[in-house]
Write a protein that holds these residues in place. Structure first.
Motif, PDB file in Angstrom:
ATOM      1  N   GLY A  80     -10.250   0.614  -7.438  1.00  0.00           N
ATOM      2  CA  GLY A  80      -9.529   1.666  -6.467  1.00  0.00           C
ATOM      3  C   GLY A  80      -8.421   2.043  -7.306  1.00  0.00           C
ATOM      4  N   GLY A  81      -7.720   1.143  -8.037  1.00  0.00           N
ATOM      5  CA  GLY A  81      -6.474   1.568  -9.054  1.00  0.00           C
ATOM      6  C   GLY A  81      -7.069   2.691  -9.983  1.00  0.00           C
ATOM      7  N   THR A 106      -8.477  -3.182   0.842  1.00  0.00           N
ATOM      8  CA  THR A 106      -8.651  -4.327  -0.415  1.00  0.00           C
ATOM      9  C   THR A 106      -7.434  -4.780  -0.977  1.00  0.00           C
ATOM     10  OG1 THR A 106     -10.507  -2.981  -1.150  1.00  0.00           O
ATOM     11  CG2 THR A 106      -9.765  -4.581  -2.659  1.00  0.00           C
ATOM     12  N   GLY A 160      -1.481   2.738  -9.085  1.00  0.00           N
ATOM     13  CA  GLY A 160      -2.794   2.664  -9.728  1.00  0.00           C
ATOM     14  C   GLY A 160      -2.577   1.753 -11.022  1.00  0.00           C
ATOM     15  N   THR A 175       0.859  -1.388  -0.014  1.00  0.00           N
ATOM     16  CA  THR A 175       0.096  -0.002   0.082  1.00  0.00           C
ATOM     17  C   THR A 175       0.837   1.219   0.098  1.00  0.00           C
ATOM     18  OG1 THR A 175      -0.309  -0.017   2.367  1.00  0.00           O
ATOM     19  CG2 THR A 175      -1.918  -1.153   1.195  1.00  0.00           C
ATOM     20  N   VAL A 209      -0.387   4.401  -1.832  1.00  0.00           N
ATOM     21  CA  VAL A 209      -1.562   5.077  -1.237  1.00  0.00           C
ATOM     22  C   VAL A 209      -1.179   5.901  -0.047  1.00  0.00           C
ATOM     23  CG1 VAL A 209      -3.881   4.785  -0.498  1.00  0.00           C
ATOM     24  CG2 VAL A 209      -3.003   3.226  -2.132  1.00  0.00           C
ATOM     25  N   LEU A 241     -10.431  -3.882  -6.939  1.00  0.00           N
ATOM     26  CA  LEU A 241      -8.912  -3.463  -7.140  1.00  0.00           C
ATOM     27  C   LEU A 241      -8.997  -2.597  -8.501  1.00  0.00           C
ATOM     28  CD1 LEU A 241      -6.713  -6.478  -5.678  1.00  0.00           C
ATOM     29  CD2 LEU A 241      -6.951  -4.329  -4.696  1.00  0.00           C
ATOM     30  N   TYR A 276      -9.180   4.867  -9.573  1.00  0.00           N
ATOM     31  CA  TYR A 276      -9.409   6.060  -8.604  1.00  0.00           C
ATOM     32  C   TYR A 276      -7.848   7.057  -8.430  1.00  0.00           C
ATOM     33  CZ  TYR A 276      -9.861   8.920  -4.460  1.00  0.00           C
ATOM     34  OH  TYR A 276      -9.814  10.327  -3.648  1.00  0.00           O
ATOM     35  N   GLU A 329      -9.163   1.339  -0.368  1.00  0.00           N
ATOM     36  CA  GLU A 329      -8.383   0.857  -1.308  1.00  0.00           C
ATOM     37  C   GLU A 329      -7.009   0.048  -0.483  1.00  0.00           C
ATOM     38  OE1 GLU A 329      -6.292   0.358  -4.980  1.00  0.00           O
ATOM     39  OE2 GLU A 329      -8.119   0.775  -4.433  1.00  0.00           O
TER      40      GLU A 329
END
Length: 320
Positions: free
Chosen positions: A100-101, A159, A244, A36, A39, A97, A103, A156
């Motif tokens: 989220g990627g 996940t 991402g 992560t 992020v 995923l 985003y 995110e």
């Protein structure tokens, strides 16, 4: 006596199993947390903007309230949802995923587009004036906005963490996700607290330092902090696009479309010349370019369609 010895032996065996479980949870949490990174960097880079305009004495209390909201997001809402999904609908993990990627790609591309457009004279208004707002209401609004943004990033993070945890006991998964949530929150908001208070520390050293070197160091810290924040923003944006793009490529492969991942792998092998570090650079660069391209495609969709729907839904929710 033999019964007591047998009992002690059983207790020792249970303790060993518990210790092994704790080690497994810690190892899984460390592995999941490392995935992560993009992020986290962006979260640490974005959060200080919510503290702009507040007195230094209010900075740490605001950070604590945002961190507490982040923990609630992860442990109360997202953790049970993640466990339910892992138990009953694991097929949802790759699509989520990808969402989220996407985003992350959208956010990163939008930041770059904003910088480019600002340089071409499409920035904010000329006077920069704002309506005066009650400090308490402003603080509440900023905190709510930060927690709302954190919910998306936390979703995110959870996940991604869930996707790298080995399938097994729901209690093992739950404990690992909880540990990831606590570790990530402490790391992000601990770093934010240090970042936002460093200029105050530097100013204090420059004023009360006993030696010239101490005062010079304090002045250097004050001058360095704007550059650090700018560097964090750049690194965070690059990390968002790279992570991402990587998430989307890997998730598409999990869903059966291996062409993007295999193509990038062939490029890495061809241009990496057998050097793992160079192969990683080629892979990360390809993921970054893909993430940027996808993010630019998503900007009009996000601005014209998704954002109005999201604002309308959250507005209705806040009024309920």
């Amino acid at each position: 006596m033999s019964g007591l010895l047998a009992l002690l032996d059983d207790v020792a065996g249970i303790a060993k199993v518990a210790a092994a479980s704790v080690d497994d949870i810690g190892a899984a949490a460390a592995k999941a947390g490392s995935k992560t990174a993009g992020v986290l960097i962006d979260d640490a880079a974005v959060t200080p903007k919510y503290l702009q305009g507040f007195a230094p004495a209010r900075e740490l209390p605001i950070i604590w309230r945002i961190a507490r909201g982040s923990l609630i997001n992860k442990l109360v809402f997202l953790l049970p949802a993640a466990l339910l999904m892992a138990s009953f609908a694991p097929w949802m993990i790759p699509p989520l995923l990808i969402l989220g990627g996407s985003y992350l790609c959208f956010e990163g591309a939008e930041k770059i587009a904003h910088v480019v457009m600002s340089r071409h004279g499409h920035g904010a208004g000329p006077d920069g004036s704002h309506a005066v707002e009650d400090p308490l209401h402003l603080e509440e609004r900023k905190i709510k906005g930060a927690i709302k943004t954190d919910f998306i990033l936390s979703a995110e993070i959870m996940t991604i963490a869930l996707s790298v945890i080995e399938p097994g006991s729901v209690w093992m998964q739950g404990a690992t996700l909880a540990l990831v949530g606590v570790m990530v929150t402490a790391a992000v908001y601990g770093a934010v607290a240090v970042i936002v208070k460093m200029d105050d520390v530097g100013l204090w050293l420059s004023q009360v330092g006993t030696w010239n070197a101490t005062r010079a160091f304090g002045r250097g810290v004050v001058k360095f902090m704007p550059w650090l924040l700018k560097a964090l923003t750049i690194i965070g944006t690059a990390a968002m696009l790279w992570v991402g793009g990587s998430i989307i490529v890997h998730s598409l492969a999990q869903m059966g479309w291996h062409y993007p991942e295999e193509t990038i792998h062939h490029w890495a092998v061809a241009f990496g010349a057998g050097e793992p570090a160079l192969q990683w650079i080629v892979t990360a660069s390809a993921d970054f370019v893909l993430g940027l391209a996808w993010g630019l495609i998503l900007i009009p969709i996000g601005v014209k369609i998704v954002a109005p729907l999201w604002n309308g839904a959250t507005g209705l929710f806040s009024k309920a």
